[in-house]
Design a protein around this motif. Structure first.
Motif, PDB file in Angstrom:
ATOM      1  N   MET A 295       0.635  -1.455  -0.191  1.00 54.06           N
ATOM      2  CA  MET A 295      -0.067  -0.189   0.021  1.00 54.06           C
ATOM      3  C   MET A 295       0.978   0.783   0.294  1.00 54.06           C
ATOM      4  O   MET A 295       0.198   1.999  -0.594  1.00 54.06           O
ATOM      5  CB  MET A 295      -1.372  -0.011   1.399  1.00 54.06           C
ATOM      6  CG  MET A 295      -2.476  -0.866   0.725  1.00 54.06           C
ATOM      7  SD  MET A 295      -3.153  -1.129   2.390  1.00 54.06           S
ATOM      8  CE  MET A 295      -2.551  -1.388   4.026  1.00 54.06           C
ATOM      9  N   LYS A 296       2.283   1.028   0.635  1.00 54.44           N
ATOM     10  CA  LYS A 296       3.232   2.338   0.715  1.00 54.44           C
ATOM     11  C   LYS A 296       3.703   2.245  -0.863  1.00 54.44           C
ATOM     12  O   LYS A 296       4.116   3.714  -1.202  1.00 54.44           O
ATOM     13  CB  LYS A 296       4.237   1.934   1.987  1.00 54.44           C
ATOM     14  CG  LYS A 296       3.504   2.469   3.169  1.00 54.44           C
ATOM     15  CD  LYS A 296       4.140   2.116   4.435  1.00 54.44           C
ATOM     16  CE  LYS A 296       4.386   1.929   5.858  1.00 54.44           C
ATOM     17  NZ  LYS A 296       5.038   1.706   6.376  1.00 54.44           N
ATOM     18  N   THR A 297       4.193   1.803  -1.719  1.00 52.86           N
ATOM     19  CA  THR A 297       4.618   1.438  -2.933  1.00 52.86           C
ATOM     20  C   THR A 297       3.870   1.985  -3.892  1.00 52.86           C
ATOM     21  O   THR A 297       3.935   2.539  -4.606  1.00 52.86           O
ATOM     22  CB  THR A 297       5.061  -0.043  -2.964  1.00 52.86           C
ATOM     23  OG1 THR A 297       6.071  -0.541  -2.299  1.00 52.86           O
ATOM     24  CG2 THR A 297       5.488   0.291  -4.930  1.00 52.86           C
ATOM     25  N   GLU A 298       2.354   1.627  -3.755  1.00 53.11           N
ATOM     26  CA  GLU A 298       1.051   2.584  -5.086  1.00 53.11           C
ATOM     27  C   GLU A 298       0.645   2.518  -3.688  1.00 53.11           C
ATOM     28  O   GLU A 298      -0.915   1.996  -4.218  1.00 53.11           O
ATOM     29  CB  GLU A 298       0.901   1.422  -5.915  1.00 53.11           C
ATOM     30  CG  GLU A 298       0.078   0.880  -7.030  1.00 53.11           C
ATOM     31  CD  GLU A 298       0.727   2.770  -7.298  1.00 53.11           C
ATOM     32  OE1 GLU A 298       0.007   3.557  -7.455  1.00 53.11           O
ATOM     33  OE2 GLU A 298       1.587   2.251  -8.339  1.00 53.11           O
ATOM     34  N   PRO A 299       0.483   4.077  -3.486  1.00 48.32           N
ATOM     35  CA  PRO A 299      -0.574   4.432  -2.548  1.00 48.32           C
ATOM     36  C   PRO A 299      -2.056   5.102  -3.508  1.00 48.32           C
ATOM     37  O   PRO A 299      -3.235   5.875  -2.962  1.00 48.32           O
ATOM     38  CB  PRO A 299       0.154   5.179  -1.640  1.00 48.32           C
ATOM     39  CG  PRO A 299       1.450   6.363  -2.200  1.00 48.32           C
ATOM     40  CD  PRO A 299       1.138   5.051  -3.653  1.00 48.32           C
ATOM     41  N   THR A 300      -1.465   5.106  -4.727  1.00 50.69           N
ATOM     42  CA  THR A 300      -2.630   5.958  -5.607  1.00 50.69           C
ATOM     43  C   THR A 300      -3.775   4.917  -6.401  1.00 50.69           C
ATOM     44  O   THR A 300      -4.416   5.788  -6.744  1.00 50.69           O
ATOM     45  CB  THR A 300      -1.970   7.078  -6.509  1.00 50.69           C
ATOM     46  OG1 THR A 300      -1.164   5.822  -7.739  1.00 50.69           O
ATOM     47  CG2 THR A 300      -0.758   8.078  -6.407  1.00 50.69           C
ATOM     48  N   ILE A 301      -3.317   3.826  -6.758  1.00 50.81           N
ATOM     49  CA  ILE A 301      -4.371   3.007  -7.497  1.00 50.81           C
ATOM     50  C   ILE A 301      -5.885   2.017  -6.292  1.00 50.81           C
ATOM     51  O   ILE A 301      -4.135   1.534  -5.327  1.00 50.81           O
ATOM     52  CB  ILE A 301      -3.383   2.363  -8.315  1.00 50.81           C
ATOM     53  CG1 ILE A 301      -3.370   2.992  -9.315  1.00 50.81           C
ATOM     54  CG2 ILE A 301      -5.266   1.431  -8.831  1.00 50.81           C
ATOM     55  CD1 ILE A 301      -2.131   2.455 -10.405  1.00 50.81           C
TER      56      ILE A 301
END
Length: 504
Positions: A295-301
């Motif tokens: 979730m930290k690596t891809e917070p935008t999707i």
């Protein structure tokens, strides 16, 4: 004659002018070929008629190599390519035929038809017009006129589609493009344009379908692979996204956008794979940490947030952390009320918390969306049994421990209560009788919950000390009166030594 059902007959049903091939007589003097070329041509024609396309192609290759100026050899090889679905390979051969024999209308008509399918409307119209000016046969004239009319219609529709796209009317553009692509099925640019319209209209999977076709129709189409990869990524399908961006880098390893996207997808994919491996190994705390990193690596999707929380919910449920599981599962279900996995995991957490009505409700909701899921069916039956059981004797409540309590906690609780409620502590007769009943319940609870097999039966909704719940009847082998518990050692762990305690 052409045999019904033969390869040439089937080709002729699609391209009527290809029947020229069968009736095309070899003229050795005109073509200036030797006996070997003539042999290859005749044998290839027979193999084609028999449907042996690969062998026929080999013969026509040999004929072209033997006489590079033989238009019949090129034309027959083009026909085999078409029969094999290799239109790109057929087009250069048809062009060569026209160069060698300008008045060969069948080849020009066929090339125009292929160009029309590719969406090269101006070039296709040029071929059809030249056919009409070259003294064609009645069938050729009819075919050329029909194709020319169709091409004019495609020109009009394409202009309307472009106008609709530029004005932002993507639904109208899609409608025009649908009609064009029924004819211009191999037009990569129009498929890419329709894909853009689908993206604008929030239909990424339809866009992916068009882009995949475009990636095959246009050589080295790195842009299509990049877009497919990013669309899969936005849909949460990181594995397919990684596969598609790799195809882009195979074509151009220095492609900046593909390489940057590749690094991001690879990092995310590695985290998710690692988390799933930890779940398989039962290392739920570590898996939870990995999904928090996702979730930290891809917070935008949002898709990755939802999927990560869904798996964290699963980890908490399996790790017997009901409070945390219920909280995270509920967050998932706020975003996706019909998420069957979250419903099942929350139901299991509710069971641990002895919230049987809530568990039943979750299982029933999950069953509405997946009525054939055996896990849901078994979970619902278990929850219903436990609800019924809770209305009777609950050994966990008797000892005052949670359903996920460890054996040491159970023994500790038992010892404390056994000392508190031993009948020898009470002098009043009524109090003594009450204590005797309480002590029996406490001892029974310890016996059931400290025995793995008996505890599992109880956890599944069956009371191993209840004669009614035992299959086959025959009385209760575990039933004991107060007399049988006299002299029982509450500090024993079931070993071979027994001590008798007297309480003053």
């Amino acid at each position: 004659m052409v045999a019904p059902g033969s390869v040439t007959s089937r080709l002729g049903s699609v391209f009527p002018f290809l029947l020229v091939l069968v009736d095309l007589q070899y003229e050795g003097a005109e073509c200036g070929v030797n006996a070997d070329v003539e042999k290859h041509l005749e044998l290839g024609k027979k193999l084609l008629a028999a449907g042996q396309l690969a062998d026929a192609l080999s013969q026509f290759h040999a004929a072209v190599d033997g006489d590079p100026d033989n238009y019949i050899a090129y034309y027959r090889r083009a026909t085999v390519f078409l029969a094999m679905g290799k239109s790109k390979a057929a087009l250069p051969d048809l062009t060569k035929v026209i160069e060698l024999k300008m008045d060969f209308t069948a080849a020009r008509l066929q090339r125009g038809h292929l160009l029309l399918k590719q969406g090269k409307l101006d070039e296709a119209e040029d071929d059809f017009k030249k056919v009409l000016k070259s003294n064609p046969s009645e069938n050729e004239e009819k075919e050329a006129q029909s194709q020319l009319t169709k091409s004019d219609e495609m020109q009009r529709l394409r202009s309307q589609a472009l106008d609709a796209f530029q004005s932002g009317d993507y639904i109208a553009a899609i409608a025009f493009l649908d009609k064009i692509l029924e004819v211009c099925v191999w037009d990569a640019e129009l498929r890419e344009l329709r894909a853009e319209c689908f993206i604008k209209e929030g239909e990424p999977r339809k866009a992916i379908s068009d882009l995949k076709a475009a990636s095959k129709l246009k050589n080295d189409n790195t842009e299509a692979f990049y877009k497919i990869s990013t669309l899969y990524y936005q849909l949460g399908d990181h594995e397919l996204s990684l596969s598609e961006v790799r195809e882009c880098l195979k074509l151009d390893q220095d492609h900046k956008r593909c390489f940057a996207h590749y690094k991001q997808v690879k990092k995310l994919n590695k985290l998710i794979e690692s988390a799933e491996e930890l779940i398989r190994d039962g290392r739920y705390t570590d898996a939870t940490s990995k999904y928090e990193s996702v979730m930290k690596t891809e917070p935008t999707i949002a898709e990755y947030t939802v999927r990560s929380k869904e798996r964290i919910c699963h980890c908490f449920s399996k790790d017997k952390k009901p409070v945390e599981a219920i909280r995270i599962c509920s967050e998932v279900l706020q975003m996706e009320p019909d998420n069957v996995n979250a419903l099942k995991d929350r139901a299991e957490a509710y069971l641990i918390e002895e919230m049987y009505d809530e568990a039943i409700q979750d299982y029933e909701t999950a069953q509405e969306h997946n009525e054939n899921d055996q896990q849901i069916r078994e979970g619902l039956e278990k929850a219903q049994r436990l609800l019924k059981q809770s209305q009777k004797r609950d050994y966990y409540k008797i000892l005052g421990v949670k359903r996920n309590a460890k054996k040491q906690e159970i023994i500790k609780a038992y010892r404390k209560l056994a000392l508190q409620w031993h009948p020898d502590n009470f002098q009043n007769e009524e109090e003594k009788k009450k204590a005797e009943k309480k002590f029996i319940d406490i001892a029974a609870a310890k016996e059931v919950l400290s025995d793995p097999e008996m505890r599992k039966k109880f956890d599944d909704g069956e009371d191993p000390l209840d004669a009614e719940s035992q299959q086959g009847g025959g009385g209760n082998p575990f039933h004991r009166s107060w007399n049988s518990w006299q002299g029982f050692n509450p500090f024993s762990s079931g070993g071979p030594f027994r001590f008798k305690f007297h309480f003053n």
